[in-house]
Design an enzyme around this catalytic site. Structure first.
Site, PDB file in Angstrom:
ATOM      1  N   HIS A 119      -3.849   7.111   1.104  1.00  0.00           N
ATOM      2  CA  HIS A 119      -4.115   6.011   0.599  1.00  0.00           C
ATOM      3  C   HIS A 119      -5.496   5.318   0.741  1.00  0.00           C
ATOM      4  O   HIS A 119      -5.942   5.230   2.036  1.00  0.00           O
ATOM      5  CB  HIS A 119      -3.015   4.836   1.116  1.00  0.00           C
ATOM      6  CG  HIS A 119      -3.315   3.451   0.880  1.00  0.00           C
ATOM      7  ND1 HIS A 119      -3.653   2.726  -0.303  1.00  0.00           N
ATOM      8  CD2 HIS A 119      -3.639   2.482   1.748  1.00  0.00           C
ATOM      9  CE1 HIS A 119      -4.136   1.552  -0.231  1.00  0.00           C
ATOM     10  NE2 HIS A 119      -4.018   1.290   1.199  1.00  0.00           N
ATOM     11  N   CYS A 160       0.666  -1.158  -0.015  1.00  0.00           N
ATOM     12  CA  CYS A 160       0.110   0.043   0.071  1.00  0.00           C
ATOM     13  C   CYS A 160       0.978   1.203  -0.062  1.00  0.00           C
ATOM     14  O   CYS A 160       0.480   2.281  -0.502  1.00  0.00           O
ATOM     15  CB  CYS A 160      -1.116   0.067   1.263  1.00  0.00           C
ATOM     16  SG  CYS A 160      -2.144  -1.334   1.137  1.00  0.00           S
ATOM     17  N   ASN A 200     -10.037  -0.944  -2.351  1.00  0.00           N
ATOM     18  CA  ASN A 200      -8.645  -0.728  -1.901  1.00  0.00           C
ATOM     19  C   ASN A 200      -7.695  -1.100  -3.083  1.00  0.00           C
ATOM     20  O   ASN A 200      -7.757  -2.570  -3.337  1.00  0.00           O
ATOM     21  CB  ASN A 200      -8.090  -1.331  -0.561  1.00  0.00           C
ATOM     22  CG  ASN A 200      -6.591  -1.059  -0.301  1.00  0.00           C
ATOM     23  OD1 ASN A 200      -6.025  -0.634  -1.002  1.00  0.00           O
ATOM     24  ND2 ASN A 200      -6.445  -1.283   1.119  1.00  0.00           N
TER      25      ASN A 200
HETATM   26  N1  COA Z   1     -19.416  -9.440   5.471  1.00  0.00           N
HETATM   27  C1  COA Z   1     -20.223  -9.833   6.626  1.00  0.00           C
HETATM   28  N2  COA Z   1     -19.739 -10.342   7.766  1.00  0.00           N
HETATM   29  C2  COA Z   1     -18.232 -10.169   7.844  1.00  0.00           C
HETATM   30  C3  COA Z   1     -17.159  -9.822   6.736  1.00  0.00           C
HETATM   31  C4  COA Z   1     -17.932  -9.536   5.416  1.00  0.00           C
HETATM   32  N3  COA Z   1     -17.188  -9.173   4.370  1.00  0.00           N
HETATM   33  N4  COA Z   1     -16.204 -10.101   7.063  1.00  0.00           N
HETATM   34  C5  COA Z   1     -16.064 -10.330   8.569  1.00  0.00           C
HETATM   35  N5  COA Z   1     -17.324 -10.438   9.033  1.00  0.00           N
HETATM   36  C6  COA Z   1     -17.969 -10.887  10.060  1.00  0.00           C
HETATM   37  C7  COA Z   1     -16.840 -11.461  11.111  1.00  0.00           C
HETATM   38  O1  COA Z   1     -16.768 -12.969  10.813  1.00  0.00           O
HETATM   39  C8  COA Z   1     -16.945 -11.162  12.388  1.00  0.00           C
HETATM   40  O2  COA Z   1     -18.065 -12.045  12.919  1.00  0.00           O
HETATM   41  P1  COA Z   1     -18.467 -12.671  14.085  1.00  0.00           P
HETATM   42  O3  COA Z   1     -18.434 -11.290  15.044  1.00  0.00           O
HETATM   43  O4  COA Z   1     -19.792 -13.635  14.165  1.00  0.00           O
HETATM   44  O5  COA Z   1     -16.925 -13.319  14.495  1.00  0.00           O
HETATM   45  C9  COA Z   1     -17.728  -9.543  12.260  1.00  0.00           C
HETATM   46  O6  COA Z   1     -17.955  -9.670  10.856  1.00  0.00           O
HETATM   47  C10 COA Z   1     -16.502  -8.802  12.806  1.00  0.00           C
HETATM   48  O7  COA Z   1     -15.342  -9.116  12.157  1.00  0.00           O
HETATM   49  P2  COA Z   1     -14.118  -7.955  12.395  1.00  0.00           P
HETATM   50  O8  COA Z   1     -13.019  -8.800  11.698  1.00  0.00           O
HETATM   51  O9  COA Z   1     -13.957  -8.157  13.855  1.00  0.00           O
HETATM   52  O10 COA Z   1     -14.582  -6.606  11.733  1.00  0.00           O
HETATM   53  P3  COA Z   1     -14.113  -5.469  11.899  1.00  0.00           P
HETATM   54  O11 COA Z   1     -15.040  -4.405  12.473  1.00  0.00           O
HETATM   55  O12 COA Z   1     -12.533  -5.462  12.397  1.00  0.00           O
HETATM   56  O13 COA Z   1     -13.991  -4.931  10.262  1.00  0.00           O
HETATM   57  C11 COA Z   1     -12.211  -4.694   8.600  1.00  0.00           C
HETATM   58  C12 COA Z   1     -13.242  -5.641   9.260  1.00  0.00           C
HETATM   59  C13 COA Z   1     -11.451  -5.614   7.710  1.00  0.00           C
HETATM   60  C14 COA Z   1     -13.433  -3.797   7.673  1.00  0.00           C
HETATM   61  C15 COA Z   1     -11.442  -3.815   9.364  1.00  0.00           C
HETATM   62  O14 COA Z   1     -10.738  -4.527  10.543  1.00  0.00           O
HETATM   63  C16 COA Z   1     -10.769  -2.704   8.562  1.00  0.00           C
HETATM   64  O15 COA Z   1     -10.841  -2.108   7.928  1.00  0.00           O
HETATM   65  N6  COA Z   1      -9.300  -3.089   8.981  1.00  0.00           N
HETATM   66  C17 COA Z   1      -8.409  -2.221   8.465  1.00  0.00           C
HETATM   67  C18 COA Z   1      -7.939  -3.040   7.029  1.00  0.00           C
HETATM   68  C19 COA Z   1      -7.138  -1.992   6.036  1.00  0.00           C
HETATM   69  O16 COA Z   1      -7.117  -0.799   6.025  1.00  0.00           O
HETATM   70  N7  COA Z   1      -6.375  -2.780   5.615  1.00  0.00           N
HETATM   71  C20 COA Z   1      -5.523  -2.379   4.472  1.00  0.00           C
HETATM   72  C21 COA Z   1      -4.320  -1.573   4.997  1.00  0.00           C
HETATM   73  S1  COA Z   1      -3.450  -1.090   3.830  1.00  0.00           S
END
Ligand code: COA
Length: 336
Positions: free
Chosen positions: A263, A115, A293
């Site tokens: 980004h 990234c 992204n």
């Molecule tokens: N659709 C529906 N549910 C989903 C899902 C999707 N696409 N992906 C995950 N879930 C579920 C999980 O299984 C979990 O369920 P559970 O509570 O029953 O176990 C729940 O949603 C929460 O998951 P979690 O991973 O804790 O979600 P989050 O709030 O952390 O959001 C991201 C996930 C990835 C969106 C978030 O962590 C994020 O944006 N992180 C930074 C990512 C980023 O910027 N990456 C690039 C860096 S360059």
């Protein structure tokens, strides 16, 4: 010493739009979850067999940037290509661009900083131009994510986020030191390398012959892994730090920012930074809603769109900032 300025910008995204509802047909997800957590409404994915690759998309973006810069392609002295999704394991896409654009036998460098790749790439280009070694450098950030994602419910927390696309910039020598790239700032913290990573194919852990023999359909190491919440927490801290570092280096303050182009990792990260720095909506550019992204391509695509929409004017202070796998992060402060 010379200064480098961005003399041309271009981008290319595949025509095929994949909405959140489209994804909900192949995995257990929904539009509400994706929009609430990431801000993404849709992204672009190449269509199988249409010929688009990381290199071809990069070439398409580069052609636009070259034309807009007004230089002849034979004036390009060097190529820098940032990607995490190269067409081949080796050689990297830089040389494929040299071939496909039919450039002279100029040097081609591949940057592997995910990234942060575009910021690393323009930082390298800036140094070559400042020292007088090169006059015009083609910098590309391009990613083909869709062919490498786990498009089942198992991979949903990663695969809904990423999209395909490419952006390119021409950096050119300028003798006006009051404008152009004022400074760049690069960082890494390898202790978190595996928190956002694609472990295979890699030569570090296993013999390729064993991998072929195992041929294990449950081997998840071929898909990207992301510890989402850990990445999020680190991203907001490092984005803030590296923006402030760049501003301080140039005796600038937050209120001097005319346009921040973060980004496009997650709209929530951009909004957090915007609130923290008390920036107005017209001081931060986001297009993750449309493209997801696109990793190394996200900043050049966003920068091009912001410029096309007239949101960047001559004399503006433009800040680019990125954080991602490695972890790596960086910023660039530009006087337009
Ligand atoms: N659709 C529906 N549910 C989903 C899902 C999707 N696409 N992906 C995950 N879930 C579920 C999980 O299984 C979990 O369920 P559970 O509570 O029953 O176990 C729940 O949603 C929460 O998951 P979690 O991973 O804790 O979600 P989050 O709030 O952390 O959001 C991201 C996930 C990835 C969106 C978030 O962590 C994020 O944006 N992180 C930074 C990512 C980023 O910027 N990456 C690039 C860096 S360059």
């Amino acid at each position: 010493m010379y200064t480098s300025k961005i003399s041309g910008l271009g981008y290319y995204v595949p025509e095929n739009v994949v909405t959140n509802n489209d994804l909900s047909k192949v995995m257990d997800t929904n539009d509400e979850w994706i929009q609430e957590r990431t801000g993404i409404k849709e992204r672009r994915h190449v269509i199988k067999g249409d010929g688009d690759t990381t290199t071809t998309m990069g070439v398409k973006a580069a052609k636009v940037a070259i034309e807009r810069s007004g230089i002849d392609k034979d004036d390009i002295d060097f190529i820098i290509f940032a990607t995490l999704s190269p067409d081949y394991y080796f050689p990297g896409p830089g040389v494929l661009v040299q071939r496909d654009l039919d450039l002279k036998t100029v040097g081609a460098l591949d940057v592997r900083n995910q990234c942060s790749g575009f910021i690393y790439a323009i930082s390298v280009a800036d140094q070559f131009i400042k020292t007088g070694m090169y006059k015009n450098i083609l910098v590309i950030g391009s990613e083909l994510h869709s062919t490498g994602l786990d498009m089942t419910t198992r991979g949903r927390s990663v695969s809904v986020i990423f999209g395909d696309g490419a952006g390119a910039a021409i950096l050119s020598r300028s003798e006006d030191n009051s404008k152009g790239i004022l400074s760049t700032h690069l960082h890494s913290e390898g202790q978190y390398a595996e928190e956002l990573a694609l472990i295979a194919p890699g030569m570090g852990k296993r013999w390729v012959t064993d991998i072929i023999q195992e041929n294990d359909p449950n081997d998840e190491s071929y898909f990207p892994y992301m510890n989402g919440q850990f990445v999020f927490k680190n991203a907001v801290v490092r984005f803030s730090e590296v923006i402030m570092e760049g501003l301080k280096t140039n005796n600038l303050d937050v209120f001097d920012i005319d346009m921040l182009i973060p980004h496009q990792a997650n709209l929530r990260i951009s909004q957090y930074i915007q609130q923290k720095f008390k920036l107005d909506d017209d001081q931060v550019f986001n297009n993750i809603m449309k493209y997801g992204n696109t990793t190394a391509a996200s900043i050049p695509i966003a920068l091009t769109e912001a410029w096309e929409q007239g949101k960047i004017k001559e004399g503006d202070t433009v800040v680019l900032a990125a954080f991602g796998s490695g972890f790596t992060w960086g910023s660039a402060i530009i006087r337009w």
